[in-house]
Write an enzyme that holds these catalytic residues in place. Structure first.
Site, PDB file in Angstrom:
ATOM      1  N   ASP A  77       4.353 -41.923  37.609  1.00  0.00           N
ATOM      2  CA  ASP A  77       4.280 -43.006  38.591  1.00  0.00           C
ATOM      3  C   ASP A  77       4.685 -44.304  37.898  1.00  0.00           C
ATOM      4  O   ASP A  77       3.940 -44.827  37.070  1.00  0.00           O
ATOM      5  CB  ASP A  77       2.861 -43.100  39.154  1.00  0.00           C
ATOM      6  CG  ASP A  77       2.689 -44.261  40.118  1.00  0.00           C
ATOM      7  OD1 ASP A  77       3.690 -44.689  40.722  1.00  0.00           O
ATOM      8  OD2 ASP A  77       1.552 -44.749  40.251  1.00  0.00           O
ATOM      9  N   ILE A  78       5.881 -44.808  38.216  1.00  0.00           N
ATOM     10  CA  ILE A  78       6.385 -46.039  37.601  1.00  0.00           C
ATOM     11  C   ILE A  78       6.040 -47.185  38.532  1.00  0.00           C
ATOM     12  O   ILE A  78       6.666 -47.382  39.578  1.00  0.00           O
ATOM     13  CB  ILE A  78       7.911 -45.971  37.385  1.00  0.00           C
ATOM     14  CG1 ILE A  78       8.298 -44.699  36.626  1.00  0.00           C
ATOM     15  CG2 ILE A  78       8.394 -47.208  36.640  1.00  0.00           C
ATOM     16  CD1 ILE A  78       9.804 -44.473  36.543  1.00  0.00           C
ATOM     17  N   ASN A  98       2.221 -50.771  35.317  1.00  0.00           N
ATOM     18  CA  ASN A  98       2.133 -49.687  34.332  1.00  0.00           C
ATOM     19  C   ASN A  98       2.977 -48.490  34.738  1.00  0.00           C
ATOM     20  O   ASN A  98       3.258 -48.280  35.924  1.00  0.00           O
ATOM     21  CB  ASN A  98       0.680 -49.217  34.176  1.00  0.00           C
ATOM     22  CG  ASN A  98      -0.217 -50.249  33.536  1.00  0.00           C
ATOM     23  OD1 ASN A  98      -0.025 -50.635  32.387  1.00  0.00           O
ATOM     24  ND2 ASN A  98      -1.206 -50.708  34.286  1.00  0.00           N
ATOM     25  N   VAL A  99       3.362 -47.707  33.731  1.00  0.00           N
ATOM     26  CA  VAL A  99       3.903 -46.369  33.948  1.00  0.00           C
ATOM     27  C   VAL A  99       2.783 -45.389  33.618  1.00  0.00           C
ATOM     28  O   VAL A  99       2.190 -45.467  32.529  1.00  0.00           O
ATOM     29  CB  VAL A  99       5.118 -46.084  33.046  1.00  0.00           C
ATOM     30  CG1 VAL A  99       5.642 -44.668  33.277  1.00  0.00           C
ATOM     31  CG2 VAL A  99       6.228 -47.104  33.281  1.00  0.00           C
ATOM     32  N   VAL A 100       2.458 -44.516  34.559  1.00  0.00           N
ATOM     33  CA  VAL A 100       1.381 -43.544  34.352  1.00  0.00           C
ATOM     34  C   VAL A 100       1.963 -42.145  34.439  1.00  0.00           C
ATOM     35  O   VAL A 100       2.577 -41.774  35.441  1.00  0.00           O
ATOM     36  CB  VAL A 100       0.256 -43.716  35.391  1.00  0.00           C
ATOM     37  CG1 VAL A 100      -0.869 -42.727  35.111  1.00  0.00           C
ATOM     38  CG2 VAL A 100      -0.279 -45.135  35.381  1.00  0.00           C
ATOM     39  N   VAL A 127       8.313 -46.012  47.485  1.00  0.00           N
ATOM     40  CA  VAL A 127       8.037 -44.586  47.287  1.00  0.00           C
ATOM     41  C   VAL A 127       6.567 -44.335  46.974  1.00  0.00           C
ATOM     42  O   VAL A 127       6.066 -43.224  47.185  1.00  0.00           O
ATOM     43  CB  VAL A 127       8.944 -43.989  46.188  1.00  0.00           C
ATOM     44  CG1 VAL A 127      10.397 -43.998  46.631  1.00  0.00           C
ATOM     45  CG2 VAL A 127       8.782 -44.732  44.873  1.00  0.00           C
ATOM     46  N   ASP A 128       5.854 -45.350  46.465  1.00  0.00           N
ATOM     47  CA  ASP A 128       4.415 -45.187  46.279  1.00  0.00           C
ATOM     48  C   ASP A 128       3.713 -45.054  47.624  1.00  0.00           C
ATOM     49  O   ASP A 128       2.765 -44.268  47.782  1.00  0.00           O
ATOM     50  CB  ASP A 128       3.832 -46.345  45.474  1.00  0.00           C
ATOM     51  CG  ASP A 128       4.212 -47.716  46.028  1.00  0.00           C
ATOM     52  OD1 ASP A 128       5.160 -47.813  46.829  1.00  0.00           O
ATOM     53  OD2 ASP A 128       3.558 -48.700  45.634  1.00  0.00           O
ATOM     54  N   ASP A 153      -3.511 -49.182  49.667  1.00  0.00           N
ATOM     55  CA  ASP A 153      -3.304 -48.950  48.232  1.00  0.00           C
ATOM     56  C   ASP A 153      -3.417 -50.305  47.536  1.00  0.00           C
ATOM     57  O   ASP A 153      -2.579 -51.185  47.718  1.00  0.00           O
ATOM     58  CB  ASP A 153      -1.932 -48.319  47.975  1.00  0.00           C
ATOM     59  CG  ASP A 153      -1.817 -47.773  46.551  1.00  0.00           C
ATOM     60  OD1 ASP A 153      -2.507 -48.291  45.656  1.00  0.00           O
ATOM     61  OD2 ASP A 153      -1.020 -46.837  46.325  1.00  0.00           O
ATOM     62  N   THR A 184      -0.759 -53.721  42.321  1.00  0.00           N
ATOM     63  CA  THR A 184      -0.162 -55.033  42.100  1.00  0.00           C
ATOM     64  C   THR A 184      -0.035 -55.779  43.421  1.00  0.00           C
ATOM     65  O   THR A 184      -0.351 -56.960  43.527  1.00  0.00           O
ATOM     66  CB  THR A 184       1.218 -54.877  41.436  1.00  0.00           C
ATOM     67  OG1 THR A 184       1.071 -54.140  40.218  1.00  0.00           O
ATOM     68  CG2 THR A 184       1.828 -56.233  41.121  1.00  0.00           C
TER      69      THR A 184
END
Length: 256
Positions: free
Chosen positions: A6-7, A11-13, A109-110, A130, A133
């Site tokens: 998940d970018i 953060n990138v997770v 896309v999130d 959600d 950010t």
């Protein structure tokens, strides 16, 4: 084992998921749009080695990115490390729902992943919050149509902006205040963070319900949502792994 990436804007997770919504292990590192593919892969390799992240059982991968500048770097890194060509979430995939918006190609896309996870767990009209950010609210009808969204500044960046612009206000730790009406500056600010955002969720769901002319189930995800949901007056489902479940569902709907 499914590798999920998940970018996000902050953060990138990266996580290893043996079953839907369950992370066996995960890595989190700051989003840096300035990195070249080579720089990203070098940093990625160092981080993986440091944490002993094990790719040996990966047999599939999926990437969700709201940072186009990093997508190619991450996809190349995943392919190099696993030998798998990851699926990249896109509105043209088989989503399990339809998008009824004027510009579906611009839908985050999130938000797509959140909706994909929610429709498989919850019935009826949905308002999916959600809290990252940005705070987003995705509205999905009972017949699995993504009707549209509401986007507003996220809790953390709103609070950071308030502190940066108001010299007398301190940075605060996000905790539930002792009472609604604060008696000192820190509790006043905490009340604004917790109760104002809870009231926002309550009010928006009421208005969405009016517009859809029917009941709406609110579902909340994102790190800060765990503090906001208990302060809501209406029933809100807290689902911290909603996006991950959505990535799992999208992958399994679209593998050939």
């Amino acid at each position: 084992m499914l590798l999920t990436v998940d970018i996000g804007n902050t953060n990138v997770v990266m996580g290893l998921m043996p079953e839907r919504g369950l992370l066996a292990s995960n890595l989190r590192f700051p989003t840096d749009k300035r990195r070249t593919v080579q720089e990203f892969m070098e940093g990625f390799e160092a981080l993986v080695a440091m944490h002993g992240f094990d790719f040996s059982n990966v047999n599939g991968a999926i990437v969700s990115s709201v940072v186009p500048e990093l997508t190619d770097s991450v996809v190349a890194s995943v392919r190099a490390k696993t030998g798998e060509a990851p699926l990249v979430v896109d509105h043209r995939m088989d989503l399990g729902f339809t998008i009824d918006m004027e510009t579906p190609e611009k839908l985050g896309v999130d938000m797509i992943a959140d909706a994909a996870g929610a429709i498989n767990d919850y019935d009826g009209n949905l308002a999916i919050f959600d809290m990252g950010t940005a705070t987003t609210c995705s509205v999905v009808s009972a017949d699995r149509v993504y009707l549209g969204s509401i986007i507003m500044p996220g809790v953390v960046i709103s609070q950071d902006a308030l502190t940066a612009k108001a010299s007398a206000l301190p940075f605060i730790k996000f905790e539930r205040p002792k009472r609604l009406i604060g008696r000192d500056t820190v509790d006043c600010m905490r009340s604004g963070v917790i109760y104002a955002n809870a009231a926002m969720m309550d009010g928006l769901v009421d208005r969405i319900s009016d517009e859809l002319d029917g009941p709406v189930l609110a579902v909340a995800t994102g790190g800060i949502s765990r503090l906001i949901v208990p302060a809501c007056r209406r029933y809100v489902v807290h689902d911290p792994n909603l996006l991950l479940k959505g990535l799992w569902d999208l992958y399994h709907r679209n593998i050939s």
